[in-house]
Motif scaffolding. Structure first.
Motif, short mmCIF file in Angstrom:
data_model
loop_
_atom_site.label_atom_id
_atom_site.label_comp_id
_atom_site.label_asym_id
_atom_site.label_seq_id
_atom_site.Cartn_x
_atom_site.Cartn_y
_atom_site.Cartn_z
N GLN A 282 5.30 -2.95 3.28
CA GLN A 282 3.86 -3.20 3.37
C GLN A 282 3.36 -4.04 2.21
OE1 GLN A 282 5.08 0.03 2.87
NE2 GLN A 282 3.51 1.31 1.93
N GLN A 285 0.81 -6.76 2.78
CA GLN A 285 -0.65 -6.63 2.63
C GLN A 285 -1.12 -7.17 1.29
OE1 GLN A 285 -1.25 -2.32 3.07
NE2 GLN A 285 -2.80 -2.82 4.58
N ASN A 286 -0.36 -6.87 0.24
CA ASN A 286 -0.74 -7.31 -1.10
C ASN A 286 -0.55 -8.81 -1.26
OD1 ASN A 286 0.82 -4.38 -1.49
ND2 ASN A 286 -1.24 -4.51 -2.36
N SER A 288 -0.75 -10.91 1.17
CA SER A 288 -1.83 -11.52 1.95
C SER A 288 -3.11 -11.58 1.12
CB SER A 288 -2.09 -10.72 3.23
OG SER A 288 -0.95 -10.73 4.06
N ARG A 289 -3.38 -10.50 0.39
CA ARG A 289 -4.60 -10.46 -0.42
C ARG A 289 -4.57 -11.54 -1.49
NH1 ARG A 289 -8.73 -7.75 -0.32
NH2 ARG A 289 -10.14 -8.60 -1.85
N ASP A 396 12.31 14.52 7.14
CA ASP A 396 11.07 13.87 7.55
C ASP A 396 10.98 12.45 7.00
OD1 ASP A 396 10.35 16.16 8.75
OD2 ASP A 396 8.60 16.57 7.51
N ARG A 398 10.74 11.83 3.92
CA ARG A 398 9.91 11.86 2.71
C ARG A 398 10.79 11.76 1.48
NH1 ARG A 398 6.31 13.42 5.88
NH2 ARG A 398 4.12 13.14 5.33
N THR B 18 0.93 0.74 -1.88
CA THR B 18 -0.34 1.28 -1.41
C THR B 18 -0.09 2.62 -0.74
OG1 THR B 18 -0.89 -1.00 -0.91
CG2 THR B 18 -2.38 0.69 -0.07
N HIS B 23 -2.95 10.30 7.52
CA HIS B 23 -1.68 10.86 7.93
C HIS B 23 -1.78 11.45 9.33
CE1 HIS B 23 -0.90 10.73 3.60
NE2 HIS B 23 0.37 10.64 3.96
N VAL B 128 5.88 5.08 6.85
CA VAL B 128 4.51 4.68 7.20
C VAL B 128 4.51 3.67 8.34
CG1 VAL B 128 3.57 5.06 4.88
CG2 VAL B 128 4.50 2.82 5.49
N SER B 137 -6.80 -3.96 7.75
CA SER B 137 -5.52 -3.29 7.99
C SER B 137 -5.45 -2.05 7.13
CB SER B 137 -4.36 -4.23 7.65
OG SER B 137 -4.28 -4.44 6.26
N TRP B 138 -4.66 -1.08 7.53
CA TRP B 138 -4.50 0.14 6.75
C TRP B 138 -3.14 0.77 7.06
CZ3 TRP B 138 -7.28 -0.25 11.18
CH2 TRP B 138 -7.15 0.75 12.15
N ILE B 139 -2.81 1.78 6.24
CA ILE B 139 -1.48 2.38 6.28
C ILE B 139 -1.60 3.84 6.71
CG2 ILE B 139 0.53 3.00 4.85
CD1 ILE B 139 0.29 0.04 5.09
N PHE B 142 3.44 9.10 8.49
CA PHE B 142 3.77 9.94 9.65
C PHE B 142 4.97 10.83 9.34
CE2 PHE B 142 6.19 5.95 10.28
CZ PHE B 142 7.47 6.45 10.48
N ALA B 475 -4.65 -6.33 1.83
CA ALA B 475 -4.94 -4.98 1.36
C ALA B 475 -6.33 -4.96 0.77
CB ALA B 475 -3.92 -4.58 0.29
#
Ligand SMILES: Cc1cc2nc3c(=O)[nH]c(=O)nc-3n(C[C@H](O)[C@H](O)[C@H](O)COP(=O)(O)OP(=O)(O)OC[C@H]3O[C@@H](n4cnc5c(N)ncnc54)[C@H](O)[C@@H]3O)c2cc1C
Lengths: 404, 517
Positions: A282, A285-286, A288-289, A396, A398, B18, B23, B128, B137-139, B142, B475
């Motif tokens: 992700q 996203q940063n 892109s910003r 999971d 995590r 980020t 959730h 995520v 957009s957002w995160i 799960f 972001a």
């Protein structure tokens, strides 16, 4: 399949820009050269980078600047090289930094100007009101990595050089103090001289003959947008990003945090159970910003892809380009993250080392492997160049951290 | 080792990603038959469920043929998001049950990426999925992700392909059924298999005219008797040569006999490609699934990362999607420790005929035999069939090369991969993210190298799997650590010290100043 010739005067391990350029320079001298690549030429960092060709810090800088404008002609295939760079600052601090670099280049005889916001906006149509100024290099530039890789490969083949793809070298064979050849997934290949240019795998391959070359691999990410009308200068970046507008018009940019990876194996096989060896995240996203901040007038442009590449870094971030004293028929290179732009010059230097034992056009002595002779083996930990502290993931997915 | 010697690299990603904005225990992507069934099953079992669907699509994506081949054949109504939202709810009554069950239903929402940790990705604190609407957009973090992204159109280009009115079977179905915004009346359908027959029947039932079904083989590939009875002509042994038309769109389909001979044209305003469909595996690929070919010749997710499930058409066409969705939800629930009744495992029965590859290749060959090599295969990047066969550099370079000029020669250097052809010709590199040309390019590569279609390595998918604007994907902000540590390239100070200064007293002074932010 026809009988394969299993020897060459010079074998080059690695079909990135470093190995390809070296092999091409050698083939230009009529050397019987065989390049061995574990995947497809240019598949790794060499086909995934920003294309920047402005490395003022390198002893190869002058040769880099001299060669790029001629490369299309020398290779016979387009590299999409474009000259000049504009580096845009959105803060005074950025501007001071960029000017500092400009001064280093100016001291070496290269011309640059500082542009005010209005001049910047005239030159860069996507710039906005947030720009505080820019530096305009009348040298340097960028090329298309993927096209350059294939240009090298085809030019090499045109000169009779051989490329063997989908073949991984697993070890180097040394007998009586000399390199005799390499062991590969297709068996043994013999040579009189070996050039090692295997990117992140260079260290692990050298370890097979007990030579220590410290490198730490890391992953870095880039994004690319749909095409926009061409700007006058393609190499416009800044605001913590590197990148360029391609000749097709796409904006291709990277920058920001990298992720350190675990040491790699000699043949580069991905770690066990790895879902994807070069995942992007992700972070797009940063990126892109940052890109939207750099080009406020391009906020509507669509991002169409992202990707990641793996870069190896030496402890000081500088390349190693060295012909060893023992075995003395082995030339070793790692470009430590700045290898695309320098590749025309790197290949020339490697050619010189292989043929004449010394670089003919500049001193590269400070890039020798010997500088790491006394490096503690836990240098990655000491420098903090280690993967994030995640030990494992639970069922999971995590993160389980073993933080003290 | 003394601890004080150890520094940390504050430019590295560390824990700077980020954080998730929200959730859900189970996130389901896609509210088609499979996804809806999965979400409802999971919610009924007591799980906390988020159901994401991109319908109603923004007009921008519809105009780019993402994700289906809509072919510019819609009415202006698609630009009215509010009206389209109502329309989507009407067309998909199951959504009402989802709302009633308390499922967090997010319509008009794109899933542009899914990320899971692994050996070369240790910086993710949790798995995520990246979401976006038309503005931001957002995160979402799960515990389980069920990917039910369905199928998309298998597209072949031909002369006039970009004329408004050249649609795909799934694009046409969406325009008629989901959006009630189809702006055509008289349709010529390409293909005679199950998909073509179903599409024709759907269009007729909805009150449109189907002029003909066109087939390159000598016999129809499914039972067309009911269509014949409804007045539809079946034209076998013919390929489409050209979409004839004007600025308004298609006016006729020009057909050519595959074996050679007189062409004929059939008046229509819409030409619908219904030769086949393709599982949508983009999100699963980005999430880290291993992609493999199934028996029906489709690329589908194989080994999945922990916590990720793929179901319905996205996992392979031809299963009972609703049953598959229930089964996926049951597996996800069981892995979470919910008390579930084992649901019936959906039948593996693939409705696709065994010779799917051969049939698709027959179409490709027929199109090339009748239409020649100068037809554009990749519209975004204007790459023709000939450019592909000759591995020509893109046109903007104006540098055609007559050396190393064929796929065949490239194949002599090792297995040819579609990613490599992308890099060299730029085919599949455009804003539609290769939805209109991916399979077609692979088929042309198979023909050019004389190898089976299954041996052509598929090009990988990359995030964002929907082409979204910079301003939407951006972001909201950088995490504090990211702002502080952001560096253009690693931030290794010694890397940028001019060579001549190395080993001199200037070195330390330089190192103090060198940071490329
Ligand atoms: C995102 C990103 C952006 C970048 N931006 C720039 C930039 O703007 N400018 C710049 O100059 N540099 C940039 N770089 C760095 C640059 O890409 C690299 O320094 C350069 O490509 C290194 O080339 P190489 O040939 O030395 O290594 P690589 O490209 O890594 O090539 C090594 C090759 O060796 C092969 N190999 C490895 N092990 C074996 C084995 N056992 N047997 C056979 N083959 C093997 C690999 O498959 C690979 O193809 C960037 C890198 C990345 C990832």
């Amino acid at each position: 399949m026809s009988e394969m010739k299993k020897n060459a005067s010079v074998i080059v391990i690695g079909g990135g820009v470093t190995g390809l350029s070296a092999a091409w320079w050698l083939a230009r001298d009529g050397v019987d050269v065989l390049l061995i690549e574990k995947g497809i030429v240019g598949w790794e960092a060499s086909g995934r980078n920003g294309g920047g060709c402005t490395h003022y810090q390198s002893p190869l800088f002058n040769e880099e600047q001299r060669l790029w404008p001629q490369m299309d002609e020398l290779l016979g295939y387009p590299t999409e090289h474009r000259q000049e760079r504009v580096i845009m600052a959105l803060t005074e601090r950025q501007l001071a930094q960029y000017q500092d670099h400009g001064e280093i280049c100016a001291a070496m005889g290269y011309r640059y100007e500082t542009l005010d916001p209005k001049q910047t906006r005239e030159l860069v149509p996507f710039a906005g009101d947030n720009v505080v100024g820019s530096v305009y290099y009348h040298f340097g530039g960028q090329a298309n990595p993927q096209r350059t890789v294939q240009a090298y490969a085809w030019a090499l083949q045109d000169l009779g050089g051989r490329i063997l793809q989908h073949t991984a070298v697993s070890s180097i064979i040394v007998e009586a103090g000399k390199v005799k050849g390499v062991e590969t997934s297709l068996g043994r290949f013999d040579c009189d001289h070996l050039v090692l240019a295997a990117g992140p795998q260079t260290g692990a391959l050298l370890e097979t003959i007990g030579v220590y070359l410290p490198v730490a691999p890391a992953r870095a990410e880039m994004i690319v947008t749909e095409p926009l009308p061409l700007m006058k200068v393609g190499g416009v970046d800044g605001n913590g990003l590197y990148g360029r507008q391609t000749l097709r018009g796409n904006l291709a940019y990277g920058g920001g945090p990298h992720e350190w990876l675990a040491d790699t194996t000699a043949d580069g096989r991905p770690p066990e159970g790895g879902p994807m060896s070069r995942p992007a995240t992700q972070l797009l996203q940063n990126l892109s910003r940052r890109l939207m901040e750099l080009f406020p007038k391009a906020g509507h442009v669509r991002v169409i892809r992202s990707w990641a590449g793996i870069i190896e870094n030496t402890p000081d971030g500088r390349p190693v380009i060295d012909r060893l004293s023992e075995p003395d028929n082995l030339t070793v290179t790692t470009m430590s993250g700045v290898g695309f732009g320098l590749s025309p010059a790197t290949g020339h230097a490697i050619r010189d080392l292989v043929m004449d034992g010394v670089c003919s056009f500049t001193d590269i002595g400070k890039l020798s492997l010997g500088r790491f002779a006394n490096l503690p083996r836990d240098w990655r930990v000491r420098q903090g160049w280690v993967p994030p502290i995640v030990q494992d993931y639970d069922s999971d997915g995590r993160a389980q951290t073993a933080q003290a | 080792m003394e601890d004080e010697d150890v520094v940390s690299d504050f430019h590295a990603i560390g824990e700077k990603h980020t954080k998730a904005d929200e959730h859900a225990e189970i996130v389901v992507i896609g509210a088609g038959a499979a996804g809806l069934a999965a979400a409802i099953t999971a919610a009924k079992a007591g799980a906390q469920v988020m159901l994401v669907d991109e319908n109603p699509l923004g007009a921008g994506l519809i105009g780019m043929d993402v994700p289906l081949l809509f072919g510019n054949r819609w009415t202006a109504a698609v630009q009215n998001q509010g009206r389209m939202l109502e329309q989507v709810l009407t067309a998909n009554p199951g959504l009402e049950e989802a709302f009633e069950l308390g499922i967090d239903v997010k319509l008009g929402t794109y899933a542009w990426g899914a990320f899971t940790g692994g050996p070369n990705l240790r910086s993710l604190p949790e798995p995520v999925v990246g979401l976006a609407d038309e503005t931001r957009s957002w995160i979402v973090g799960f515990r389980r992700l069920i990917i039910a992204t369905g199928a998309r159109d298998l597209v072949y280009a031909f002369k006039g392909f970009e004329t408004p009115g050249v649609v795909g079977a799934l694009g046409l179905t969406a325009l008629i059924q989901t959006y009630a915004s189809f702006n055509g009346q008289r349709i010529v359908i390409l293909g005679t298999g199950d998909l073509a027959v179903a599409t024709a029947t759907m269009a007729l039932d909805a009150g449109y005219d189907v002029a003909a079904l066109v087939e390159v083989r000598d016999t129809p590939q499914a039972d067309v008797s009911a269509l014949i009875a409804r007045g539809v002509e079946i034209v076998t042994g013919h390929a489409i040569l050209e979409a004839l038309g004007n600025a308004e769109g298609v006016t006729a389909a020009l057909l050519a006999p595959v074996a050679g001979g007189e062409t004929r044209s059939i008046a229509c305003d819409t030409i619908c490609l219904a030769v086949g469909a393709v599982p949508v595996i983009d999100l699963a690929d980005v999430a880290g699934a291993k992609i493999a070919r199934n028996e029906a010749g489709a690329f589908v997710p194989g080994k999945l990362p922990a916590g990720v499930f793929v179901t319905g058409d996205a996992a392979g066409l031809g299963t009972d999607a609703a049953a598959a969705g229930v089964a996926a939800a049951t597996a996800a629930l069981a892995s979470l420790g919910h008390d579930v009744q084992a649901s019936a495992v959906p039948s593996e029965a693939t409705a696709l005929p065994a010779d799917t590859d051969a049939y698709r290749m027959d179409w490709m060959r027929a199109l090339m035999t009748t239409g020649g090599q100068d037809v554009i295969a990749c519209s975004c990047e204007e790459v023709s069939r000939r450019d592909l066969l000759d591995v020509q550099p893109p046109r903007y370079l104006a540098a055609p090369t007559d050396k190393h000029n064929s796929l065949k020669q490239l194949a002599e250097d090792g297995p040819v991969s579609q990613d490599q052809i992308k890099r060299l010709t730029r085919a599949c590199m455009g804003p539609c993210q290769a939805r209109r040309c991916r399979e077609q390019v692979a088929m042309i590569m198979a023909i050019g190298t004389d190898r089976p279609l299954g041996s052509i390595a598929l090009a990988g998918y990359r995030a964002p799997v929907r082409p979204l604007p910079l301003g939407v994907l951006a972001a909201a902000s950088e995490t504090p650590g990211m702002v502080e540590g952001w560096n253009v390239w690693f931030g290794i100070r010694t890397q940028w010290i001019p060579y001549d200064d190395i080993g001199t007293e200037r070195e330390a002074e330089r190192a103090g100043r060198m940071a490329h932010f």
